[in-house]
Write a protein that holds these residues in place. Structure first.
Motif, short mmCIF file in Angstrom:
data_model
loop_
_atom_site.label_atom_id
_atom_site.label_comp_id
_atom_site.label_asym_id
_atom_site.label_seq_id
_atom_site.Cartn_x
_atom_site.Cartn_y
_atom_site.Cartn_z
N ASP A 98 0.69 -1.17 0.05
CA ASP A 98 0.06 0.15 0.03
C ASP A 98 0.77 1.36 0.09
OD1 ASP A 98 -2.40 -1.41 0.04
OD2 ASP A 98 -2.54 -1.37 2.09
N SER A 99 2.01 1.26 1.04
CA SER A 99 2.69 2.43 0.85
C SER A 99 3.59 2.63 -0.45
CB SER A 99 3.83 2.23 2.05
OG SER A 99 4.49 1.01 1.96
N GLY A 100 4.16 1.59 -1.17
CA GLY A 100 4.13 1.86 -2.41
C GLY A 100 3.66 2.24 -3.39
N ILE A 101 2.29 1.79 -3.53
CA ILE A 101 1.42 2.41 -4.60
C ILE A 101 1.08 3.84 -4.26
CG2 ILE A 101 -0.76 2.01 -5.39
CD1 ILE A 101 -0.77 -0.93 -4.89
N LEU A 102 1.08 4.00 -2.89
CA LEU A 102 0.58 5.26 -2.68
C LEU A 102 1.85 6.35 -2.87
CD1 LEU A 102 -1.12 5.14 0.97
CD2 LEU A 102 -2.27 5.45 -1.43
N ARG A 103 2.73 6.11 -3.06
CA ARG A 103 4.17 6.79 -3.49
C ARG A 103 4.25 7.14 -5.12
NH1 ARG A 103 8.80 4.47 -0.01
NH2 ARG A 103 8.13 4.85 2.36
N VAL A 104 3.39 6.43 -5.82
CA VAL A 104 3.23 6.46 -7.12
C VAL A 104 2.43 7.86 -7.64
CG1 VAL A 104 2.78 5.34 -9.67
CG2 VAL A 104 3.75 3.92 -7.71
N LEU A 106 0.70 8.74 -10.13
CA LEU A 106 -0.79 8.60 -11.00
C LEU A 106 -1.57 7.69 -10.27
CD1 LEU A 106 0.84 8.12 -14.74
CD2 LEU A 106 -0.04 10.23 -13.71
N LEU A 107 -1.08 6.85 -9.51
CA LEU A 107 -1.96 6.10 -8.65
C LEU A 107 -2.37 6.37 -7.30
CD1 LEU A 107 -0.28 2.63 -9.66
CD2 LEU A 107 -2.40 3.71 -10.62
N LYS A 108 -1.64 7.45 -6.77
CA LYS A 108 -1.67 7.84 -5.31
C LYS A 108 -3.29 8.26 -4.99
CE LYS A 108 -0.13 10.94 -2.00
NZ LYS A 108 1.18 12.12 -1.58
N LYS A 109 -3.88 9.09 -5.84
CA LYS A 109 -5.13 9.60 -5.55
C LYS A 109 -6.10 8.51 -5.85
CE LYS A 109 -4.23 14.58 -6.41
NZ LYS A 109 -4.50 15.74 -7.17
N GLU A 110 -6.06 7.80 -6.99
CA GLU A 110 -7.09 7.04 -7.34
C GLU A 110 -7.07 5.67 -6.39
OE1 GLU A 110 -5.06 8.44 -9.39
OE2 GLU A 110 -6.29 9.61 -10.92
N TYR A 111 -5.92 5.26 -5.92
CA TYR A 111 -5.88 4.17 -5.15
C TYR A 111 -6.40 4.58 -3.73
CZ TYR A 111 -3.92 0.09 -2.59
OH TYR A 111 -3.82 -0.96 -1.71
#
Length: 247
Positions: A98-104, A106-111
């Motif tokens: 989760d922390s890795g995806i939230l650092r991207v 383009l994916l931070k807001k949507e995820y």
């Protein structure tokens, strides 16, 4: 004679339709879900050659039985992820992902948004879709059925100087659309029916109403239910003592 036969046939037709229609709709929904879900799960069989899983030597569509295998594989993987999420090391791995995806970027807001929505409607949530209520909407004197979605509105309560609750009023027969209402808590009438019964009531256009007993709504422990307990002490003896007789 002709009218009588036509009337009987019409009555038989509507009776048969009432029996067949639920089954047809259920099968159609299952097929629609299968068709749309396999469009995602088919990607799990990417390790297999397309000549084996697809028609026309890999140029056509995937065979239905391979799509079923992909769906079963997806269900198995989801179960494995759920098993991992229930122990300490699995929770840590999920937190790292989760922390890795939230650092991207383009994916931070949507995820993040989707995760918040999923957490709000998960089984562990204590406030989302837990209570069925009646509210006066769209005008005074007309009531609509809704579901409490949230009870904590810090900024709204500060601005309005009163406690408000979020109520989702769904449309019928499609409950996925509706309106979000913010109402004072005292204007919301809470019902005792379950959320499942409330959704059935909305989808069925109000024709399926759960059974209700007035005694079921009576809470135990109220003043009316408390029966006073009177302790019975042994009656005092009224026979005179020897001293009294002597005197």
């Amino acid at each position: 004679m002709t009218k009588s036969l036509f009337a009987r046939w019409q009555a038989n037709f509507w009776a048969g339709l009432a029996i067949v229609l639920p089954g047809v709709i259920s099968i159609a929904v299952v097929l629609w879900l299968f068709k749309n879900v396999v469009a995602i799960t088919d990607a799990l069989l990417i390790f297999l050659p397309k000549k084996l899983t697809h028609a026309e030597l890999g140029q056509g569509q995937m065979y239905w039985y391979w799509s079923l295998v992909a769906l079963l594989l997806a269900i198995f993987l989801i179960g494995v992820i759920g098993l991992l999420a229930r122990n300490y090391f699995g929770k840590r791995i999920i937190e790292w992902v989760d922390s890795g995806i939230l650092r991207v970027p383009l994916l931070k807001k949507e995820y993040g948004t989707m995760k918040q929505v999923n957490d709000a409607f998960s089984t562990g949530s204590r406030t989302s879709f837990r209570t069925v209520v009646l509210v006066e909407y769209p005008r005074t004197g007309v009531y609509s059925m809704g579901f409490i979605t949230s009870e904590q509105h810090g900024e709204l309560q500060s601005k309005l100087n009163q406690k408000v609750v979020g109520v989702f009023v769904p449309t019928t027969p499609n409950p996925t659309g509706g309106f979000l209402l913010l109402l004072p808590e005292q204007e919301v009438i809470k019902l005792e029916m379950s959320v499942a019964d409330g959704i059935k009531y909305v989808i069925s256009l109000g024709s399926i109403m759960p059974e209700y007993s007035a005694l079921a709504g009576k809470r135990l422990g109220s003043k009316e239910d408390v029966v006073p307990v009177v302790k019975k002490f042994p009656e005092q003896s009224v026979q005179p003592s020897l001293r009294d007789l002597r005197t």
